[in-house]
Design a protein around this motif. Structure first.
Motif, short mmCIF file in Angstrom:
data_model
loop_
_atom_site.label_atom_id
_atom_site.label_comp_id
_atom_site.label_asym_id
_atom_site.label_seq_id
_atom_site.Cartn_x
_atom_site.Cartn_y
_atom_site.Cartn_z
N LEU A 1 0.84 -1.19 0.00
CA LEU A 1 0.00 0.00 0.00
C LEU A 1 0.88 1.24 0.00
O LEU A 1 1.73 1.43 0.87
CB LEU A 1 -0.90 0.00 1.25
CG LEU A 1 -1.84 1.19 1.42
CD1 LEU A 1 -2.86 1.23 0.28
CD2 LEU A 1 -2.54 1.13 2.77
N GLU A 2 0.64 2.13 -1.00
CA GLU A 2 1.43 3.35 -1.14
C GLU A 2 0.66 4.60 -0.75
O GLU A 2 1.22 5.53 -0.19
CB GLU A 2 1.97 3.49 -2.56
CG GLU A 2 3.08 2.50 -2.89
CD GLU A 2 3.95 3.01 -4.03
OE1 GLU A 2 3.39 3.46 -5.05
OE2 GLU A 2 5.19 2.93 -3.90
N SER A 3 -0.63 4.64 -1.06
CA SER A 3 -1.40 5.84 -0.74
C SER A 3 -2.88 5.50 -0.65
O SER A 3 -3.35 4.49 -1.17
CB SER A 3 -1.17 6.93 -1.80
OG SER A 3 -1.67 6.52 -3.06
N ILE A 4 -3.60 6.41 0.04
CA ILE A 4 -5.05 6.26 0.23
C ILE A 4 -5.72 7.57 -0.13
O ILE A 4 -5.31 8.64 0.33
CB ILE A 4 -5.40 5.90 1.69
CG1 ILE A 4 -4.69 4.59 2.11
CG2 ILE A 4 -6.90 5.75 1.87
CD1 ILE A 4 -4.87 4.26 3.58
N GLU A 5 -6.75 7.48 -0.95
CA GLU A 5 -7.60 8.64 -1.24
C GLU A 5 -8.90 8.47 -0.45
O GLU A 5 -9.54 7.44 -0.55
CB GLU A 5 -7.94 8.73 -2.73
CG GLU A 5 -6.79 9.07 -3.65
CD GLU A 5 -7.27 9.16 -5.09
OE1 GLU A 5 -7.96 10.14 -5.42
OE2 GLU A 5 -6.97 8.23 -5.87
#
Length: 256
Positions: A251-255
């Motif tokens: 996991l790199e990023s969450i919007e």
């Protein structure tokens, strides 16, 4: 003479029966995933909401989710996420049965008993994707549907240029980057490793990054630690029951 005629008739009958079974299985394989095409269309036809009245201090608007989870969950409440992998055929809902981890091995999201089953997780994982390692299962169907196309990662050039995975939840979008793809044995990962144990999780990651197998592609320039959340896509390989093909992403990023 009569016995020979009877024996010949039995042989012909058995031959026809075997042939019919083979034809049925072939047709079933070729039609695998057809119902998901309709689900994909419905899931992405979201109703347009009326514009809201401006507030005195406008807040950041919530992320736009391009999947109509309300419609999907009315159809089947076990649907809780959606996975897309650009460059592959993977564009499916993810389900989890509340009481039978094996149910979606041979049942579609519509509840039909079919060989292709569904893309699913087990209740050893939460449905938040905040577990250290969330394992997502899908069949290797001969017509290219379900998780068959993740075998493309066995090609080094494809692995190098197609590294993104997107998972949609009703209220957020998760962006992952693939760091490993390799053949593994058929052990049940979530019952074989305690990923909540930092020491075990660290040893597991170390094992991945130290692989020297010709069938394994691992981006050793990426740093994945025990503080990270990963996903593991698991599917069969060439009909060999003792092996699984795994594609793993962090996991790199969450919007949201």
């Amino acid at each position: 003479m009569r016995k020979k005629s009877i024996a010949a008739a039995i042989c012909i009958f058995l031959g026809l029966l075997v042939g019919a079974v083979g034809i049925y299985k072939y047709i079933e394989e070729q039609q695998a995933g057809k119902e998901y095409e309709e689900i994909q269309e419905k899931a992405k036809e979201k109703p347009v909401s009326p514009p809201s009245q401006p507030e005195e201090e406008p807040e950041k608007p919530p992320v736009e989710i391009p999947i109509d989870f309300e419609t999907l969950q009315n159809q089947n409440p076990d649907i809780y996420a959606w996975i897309q992998i650009p460059g592959t055929a993977v564009d499916y809902p993810i389900v989890q049965s509340p009481d039978d981890n094996r149910y979606y091995l041979n049942h579609t999201v519509s509840g039909e008993q079919k060989a292709e089953g569904a893309i699913f997780t087990e209740d050893y994982n939460t449905k938040t994707f905040r577990d250290p390692n969330t394992v997502i299962y899908g069949h290797d169907m001969k017509n290219g549907s379900m998780f068959q196309s993740i075998h493309k990662y066995m090609d080094r050039s494809f692995f190098d240029t197609n590294r993104g995975i997107t998972i949609y939840l009703p209220d957020k979008i998760l962006h992952y980057k693939i760091f490993a793809a390799y053949l593994y044995d058929n052990r049940h990962l979530l019952l074989s490793f305690d990923f909540w144990d930092k020491e075990q999780y660290g040893e597991y990651l170390q094992e991945i990054f130290s692989m020297r197998n010709m069938n394994a592609f691992v981006d050793k320039e990426m740093e994945v630690t025990t503080e990270d959340n990963i996903i593991t896509l698991s599917t069969c390989y060439a009909g060999i029951s003792s092996q699984r093909y795994l594609v793993q992403a962090v996991l790199e990023s969450i919007e949201e």
